[in-house]
Structure formats: C-alpha cells, structure tokens
Design a protein around this motif. Structure first.
Motif, PDB file in Angstrom:
ATOM      1  N   SER A 218      53.126  63.876  38.913  1.00 13.49           N
ATOM      2  CA  SER A 218      54.011  64.224  39.678  1.00 13.49           C
ATOM      3  C   SER A 218      54.349  62.766  40.951  1.00 13.49           C
ATOM      4  O   SER A 218      55.521  62.641  41.582  1.00 13.49           O
ATOM      5  N   ALA A 219      54.216  62.087  40.095  1.00 10.15           N
ATOM      6  CA  ALA A 219      54.903  60.521  40.671  1.00 10.15           C
ATOM      7  C   ALA A 219      55.779  59.980  40.449  1.00 10.15           C
ATOM      8  O   ALA A 219      56.461  60.345  39.316  1.00 10.15           O
ATOM      9  N   PRO A 220      56.371  59.660  41.571  1.00 14.76           N
ATOM     10  CA  PRO A 220      57.743  59.448  41.232  1.00 14.76           C
ATOM     11  C   PRO A 220      58.269  58.018  40.078  1.00 14.76           C
ATOM     12  O   PRO A 220      57.280  57.235  40.180  1.00 14.76           O
ATOM     13  N   SER A 226      59.039  59.210  29.540  1.00 15.29           N
ATOM     14  CA  SER A 226      57.341  59.301  29.521  1.00 15.29           C
ATOM     15  C   SER A 226      57.321  60.744  30.508  1.00 15.29           C
ATOM     16  O   SER A 226      56.018  61.055  30.995  1.00 15.29           O
ATOM     17  N   ARG A 227      58.504  60.963  31.020  1.00 15.31           N
ATOM     18  CA  ARG A 227      58.626  61.995  31.975  1.00 15.31           C
ATOM     19  C   ARG A 227      58.314  63.323  31.560  1.00 15.31           C
ATOM     20  O   ARG A 227      57.637  64.362  31.960  1.00 15.31           O
ATOM     21  N   VAL A 228      58.139  63.825  30.425  1.00 14.86           N
ATOM     22  CA  VAL A 228      58.371  64.986  29.603  1.00 14.86           C
ATOM     23  C   VAL A 228      57.258  65.346  29.109  1.00 14.86           C
ATOM     24  O   VAL A 228      56.484  66.374  29.638  1.00 14.86           O
ATOM     25  N   PRO A 229      56.224  64.625  28.793  1.00 15.11           N
ATOM     26  CA  PRO A 229      54.844  64.817  28.220  1.00 15.11           C
ATOM     27  C   PRO A 229      53.729  64.555  29.437  1.00 15.11           C
ATOM     28  O   PRO A 229      52.972  65.485  29.854  1.00 15.11           O
ATOM     29  N   GLY A 482      47.282  55.403  44.788  1.00 15.14           N
ATOM     30  CA  GLY A 482      48.880  55.305  44.117  1.00 15.14           C
ATOM     31  C   GLY A 482      49.910  54.540  44.651  1.00 15.14           C
ATOM     32  O   GLY A 482      49.841  54.562  45.824  1.00 15.14           O
ATOM     33  N   PRO A 483      51.379  55.040  44.573  1.00 21.18           N
ATOM     34  CA  PRO A 483      52.450  55.547  45.076  1.00 21.18           C
ATOM     35  C   PRO A 483      52.685  56.237  45.797  1.00 21.18           C
ATOM     36  O   PRO A 483      53.559  57.617  45.478  1.00 21.18           O
ATOM     37  N   VAL A 484      51.835  56.671  46.852  1.00 25.57           N
ATOM     38  CA  VAL A 484      52.246  57.149  48.607  1.00 25.57           C
ATOM     39  C   VAL A 484      53.076  56.800  49.458  1.00 25.57           C
ATOM     40  O   VAL A 484      52.929  55.431  50.168  1.00 25.57           O
ATOM     41  N   PRO A 485      54.229  57.238  49.676  1.00 25.12           N
ATOM     42  CA  PRO A 485      54.297  56.165  50.920  1.00 25.12           C
ATOM     43  C   PRO A 485      53.731  56.137  52.485  1.00 25.12           C
ATOM     44  O   PRO A 485      52.380  57.293  52.674  1.00 25.12           O
TER      45      PRO A 485
END
Length: 575
Positions: A218-220, A226-229, A482-485
């Motif tokens: 679910s990472a933006p 790479s989104r589909v896998p 990771g990429p968290v706000p």
C-alpha cells in the motif's frame, strides 16, 4: 505446584498452542501452493508408467503441469516479497551500554531473578510506555552481525534466537525512583521468556512479515509495473492476516498473562504503588506536551529538556491535586535517570524525537528549528508567540480595512487613511469586535486563512533517506518506518476559526499588558504560556475574551483591563 506456577504454565501453554495454530495457517498456505505441483507429479509419473495415456490425458497432464509451474512461481514471488518486507520499527533513541551501565545492570539482574533471557539492548521512547520489540530483521541492523541474523550467544556460548530490545518510556526515568522503575519493568522483562520459545518466535515473525508485506503493497509512489505485483502480494497477505488475527491476539494475551504471573515474585507490592506513578506520569506528560511543548514547536523551537520538565509538571500537579498528596515526598529517593551516565544528552535526544513524532519537526536543529531551555522559554517562546499572533491579527484587520479607532457604526477605514498605516492598539481590536456589524466571523475566517498560509510557508519538515540510502547506525530512526507522514501522533485536531480568533485576542491583550502595565510573560508547567501580573499568574482572561469574541460584549474585558491597569490606546510592539 503452586497456584501462581499453574497459572503461568497455563498461560505459556496457551500461547504455544496459539503459535502452533498460526504456524498451521502458514503450513496450509504452503500446502495450497504445492498442491498443483503434487498433482502434476502424480500425472507425470502415471503417464511415464503407462497407466494413463491418450490425447485427453496428455492435455490434462500438461495443463496441470503448466498450472503448477505458474502457481509455484507466484508462491515463490509472494514468499520472497514477505521475507524481503521490512517490519516497522518503533522510533526510539538507542541507549548503548556505555551510556547506561547501571541501567543495563539493573535489567540483567531483573532477568536473572525472573530466570529469563536478558534483553539484547535498551532504547528510549518519548512516551509513557514500555515494551519489548524484536529487531532481528536485517533491515533494522547497521551491519551483518549475529544480531542482524537473528542470533545471539547464550551463557554456554550456543547460538540462540536473539532476545528482543527493551524499550523504556523516557518520562519514567525522570519521574520514577529506581525501585519503582524496576517494579514496572519486571513484567516487561519477563516477556523475554516466551519470546525465546521457537514456536512463538516463528509465529511472530510470520505475522510481522505479513503485516510488513501489506504495508509495502500500500506504499504510495509505486510505478505501474511494480504496482500490479504489489497489489497481488498485498491481497494474499491480507487474506492470511485475516485468518491469523484471532490467534495472534490470543497468543499475545497469553504471553502477557504468563509474563505478568512470572513477575509477581519480584517487587509485587511495590509495583502497585509504581503503577499509580505510571498514571500520574502519563497525565503530566500529556499536559506538558499539549500545553507547553506544542506552542514552542509551532514557533520553530523545541524544548531540549522535556523529561526534566515532566518532573516540574508532576510536582506542580501533586501540589495542586489533593489526590496526589504525598507523592512529592518520593523525590528525595534516587531518581531512575541517575542510572544514565549523561541524563542531559539522553533527555535532549528524546525531546527532539518527541518533536518529530508529535509535531513533525526536522530531525536536526537548524536556523528555523533550534532548542530552547526552560529559563529562556518565557522570553523566547511565550513573548514571541504573543507578538507574532498579535501581528497576524492586525494584518488581517488591515486586509479588512479596519481603521485605527473604530466608533459605533463606523468600522471601515476612511478614504483619507492610507492602507497599512493603522496603529496596532488593543482599542482597535476591541472596538471592531464590539461594534454593531463588526463581523467576528469574517475576522475569524481571515485569521484561519492567515494561519494556514503561514504554516504552508514554513520550511518543510521531516523527510526520509536520500535515494538509494540504506538504514545505518547514524540514520534517522524514523526512516525505518518507510514513507509515512509526519507527525505520526498529532497532539491536537485543527482549531476552529473562533478558537484561533480568541487565542489571537488573548495574545494581543497580553502584549498590551506587558507593554503598558508592567506584566511579564511566564511559564506554567501545566497550562503553558502564562501572564504574570505583580509576580502572580492571571488565569482569568479567557472568559472575558470569549464574551467579546462570541457575543460582542466588551464590558467584562474592559473591567479586567481596568483592574490590571492596561492602556488600550497605547501601541504595542509587534514582531
């Protein structure tokens, strides 16, 4: 066998049973993945032995084989994604043994008394909580050491699964006494026993891996290729997590029960008293963050001794609250922060991390993000906050065309009065809000918009690692999330326009009181910025200001100003 031992064994047995249930879910998933391959093997062997033949069987055999290959490839891809997924690590301040040898000694002695493995390391969190955290995943380690491989040496030199890290709430170290801290940590440290059991450790790794895979999926910002896998892996991981949820929750509950029962033999009587200090510490810490630290953070300053401030806040709370009477007598005993070699360094690091977690501040100090001592707080935070808000209030009044002196029925600037030349007086604010048609809603909307603009114009805060960077010993601990706000845990919801307007009017009144009545900015440990008149705190300003802002009634505020001796017609100094 004693009753306590029976309860502990029952809890440990139940935890192992739930762990086995989780591992069976993993085994079933593997079985489903290899089932087509098993069927393909049977068909191929039967065909080679001549037991099945013919065009139809050949079609079935090669169709099942192709399906098995596809399923196995997908299963390997999912397994690799789960194994490669990086579990989230709580943002903490690492505490090396050289920086706290007495604390490490206390924890090891506690583990010996409980007959459990000692934690592998100790870290501090800027919150009122303590827990054990598994950091054996390679992504959480700076080097490929035994700990990074999930191994450590026991007392006989054998390689065993590494013990988890003990995370301690930094406010506990400053408020609690040494004996109280030991009593509070006993049930936490006792949890290393179940953590060392192979089945429980494997079950936890399985669940954490699934959770990390879901987070990665679910990472933006992922590319389409790479989104589909990632979506497929996330779907499989979520499906497995739904089946694991009940067993995982029950396993952790049983582990907690077993650890709590085991810890009853260590300082049990003192733990009851210490738990009262936990509740008191949480109350004081919450007030300190929301009332004292937050105003400073919004001004681009971060208090560098938050934990030391906890002691002052809780001492003040004990003085005011009859329910806390007698708690201050504990302060004569040795504080737990004495277990650290350099308490000030640890306090500063925890204070900076608290600013990141609860406000989203930068990871390091800079021109727009500098530390502030408690002695400097009144002048460098409180006074600056008041004058900044007063200046913003007058800028909005200028934009609305409000004149310097407002009389009843006339609240717009005359054509002869140049724009931006209005004198910043308190009378200007009061007359505008008290005049018929003074329109407080319009002013509140303008204040809200100005606050939003100023917030957007502030330097960007937070940020992750540079492209290609790997987590290391000197890397920001938040990067492991990771990429968290940021902030991760915001303290307050957005304020309404009326609340912002009331705050700005209070700031203007305080500026006028300082400039014309000899008042001074001050710090209240429980309520934050305070106005000191004749050396005493005035806490009765809120009600008169609300009467003016909400009802347009200026008489209560005028009476208050008259009693303090504030001149409303004198200009105030703005930032």
């Amino acid at each position: 066998m004693s009753g306590t031992g029976s309860v502990e064994e029952l809890g440990a047995h139940s935890a192992r049973a739930r762990a086995l249930a989780l591992l069976r879910i993993r085994s079933r998933a593997v079985a489903v993945a290899i089932l087509p391959a098993a069927a393909a093997v049977v068909l191929l062997v039967a065909g080679a032995q001549g037991r099945i033949s013919g065009g139809a069987w050949d079609t079935v055999r090669w169709g099942v084989t192709a399906c098995a290959v596809v399923v196995l490839l997908l299963a390997v891809a999912v397994a690799a994604a789960v194994a490669r997924a990086r579990p989230a690590v709580s943002p903490t301040v690492p505490l090396a043994e050289e920086a706290a040898p007495d604390l490490y000694r206390l924890v090891r002695d506690l583990a010996d008394r409980l007959d459990v493995p000692a934690p592998s390391a100790i870290a501090l969190t800027p919150d009122c909580d303590s827990w054990l955290e598994d950091r054996t995943h390679p992504a959480a380690q700076p080097r490929a050491t035994d700990l990074a491989k999930g191994l450590s040496a026991d007392r006989r030199g054998r390689r065993v699964p590494a013990a988890p890290v003990l995370v301690i709430g930094s406010p506990f170290l400053w408020w609690m006494r040494v004996a109280e801290l030991r009593a509070v940590l006993a049930p936490v440290v006792a949890g290393t026993g179940p953590s060392a059991h192979p089945d429980i450790a494997a079950a936890r790794r399985f669940v954490r891996g699934l959770d990390a895979a879901v987070a990665d999926a679910s990472a933006p910002g992922q590319a389409v290729v790479s989104r589909v896998p990632a979506v497929f892996v996330g779907w499989i991981a979520r499906m497995l997590l739904r089946g694991c949820r009940g067993h995982a929750a029950e396993m952790e509950r049983c582990v907690a029960v077993a650890a709590s029962v085991r810890a009853q033999g260590v300082d049990y009587g003192l733990r009851i008293v210490a738990q009262e200090q936990v509740g008191l510490a949480y109350a004081g810490w919450d007030r300190l963050l929301t009332r004292v630290a937050l105003p400073a953070w919004r001004m681009g300053r971060w208090p560098s001794r938050l934990d030391a401030g906890v002691v002052s806040a809780l001492t003040e709370l004990s003085r005011r609250d009859r329910l806390a009477e007698g708690f201050t007598s504990r302060l004569g005993e040795r504080p737990a922060c004495d277990l650290l070699e350099e308490p000030g360094v640890a306090d500063e690091a925890a204070s900076l991390l608290a600013a990141r977690l609860f406000h989203g501040g930068p990871a390091e100090s800079g021109p727009d993000w500098s530390p502030v001592d408690w002695q400097q707080y009144p002048e460098e935070v409180v006074d600056r906050k008041w004058r900044t808000e007063a200046a913003r209030l007058h800028r909005v009044l200028d934009s609305l065309g409000v004149s310097t002196s407002v009389s009843v029925g006339v609240h717009r600037a005359s054509a002869a009065e140049p724009a931006g030349t209005a004198v910043p007086t308190l009378a200007r604010v009061i007359d505008h809000l008290a005049a018929p048609g003074g329109n407080a809603e319009e002013l509140a909307a303008g204040i809200s918009a100005a606050v939003a603009r100023d917030g957007a114009a502030a330097p960007a805060r937070g940020g992750g690692p540079a492209d290609g960077a790997q987590p290391g010993a000197d890397q920001d601990p938040l990067d492991l999330w990771g990429p968290v706000p940021l902030p991760l845990f915001p303290l307050q919801p957005p304020r309404t326009g009326t609340e912002l307007l009331a705050d700005h009017v209070v700031a203007m009144v305080c500026c006028a009181a300082v400039d014309t009545a000899g008042a001074a900015p001050g710090l209240d440990w429980l309520d934050g910025p305070a106005l000191l008149v004749d050396g005493g705190r005035r806490s009765d300003l809120g009600a008169p200001v609300l009467s003016l802002v909400e009802d347009g009634d200026a008489e209560p505020l005028r009476s208050w100003l008259s009693g303090v001796g504030v001149r409303t017609d004198k200009p105030v100094r703005l930032v």
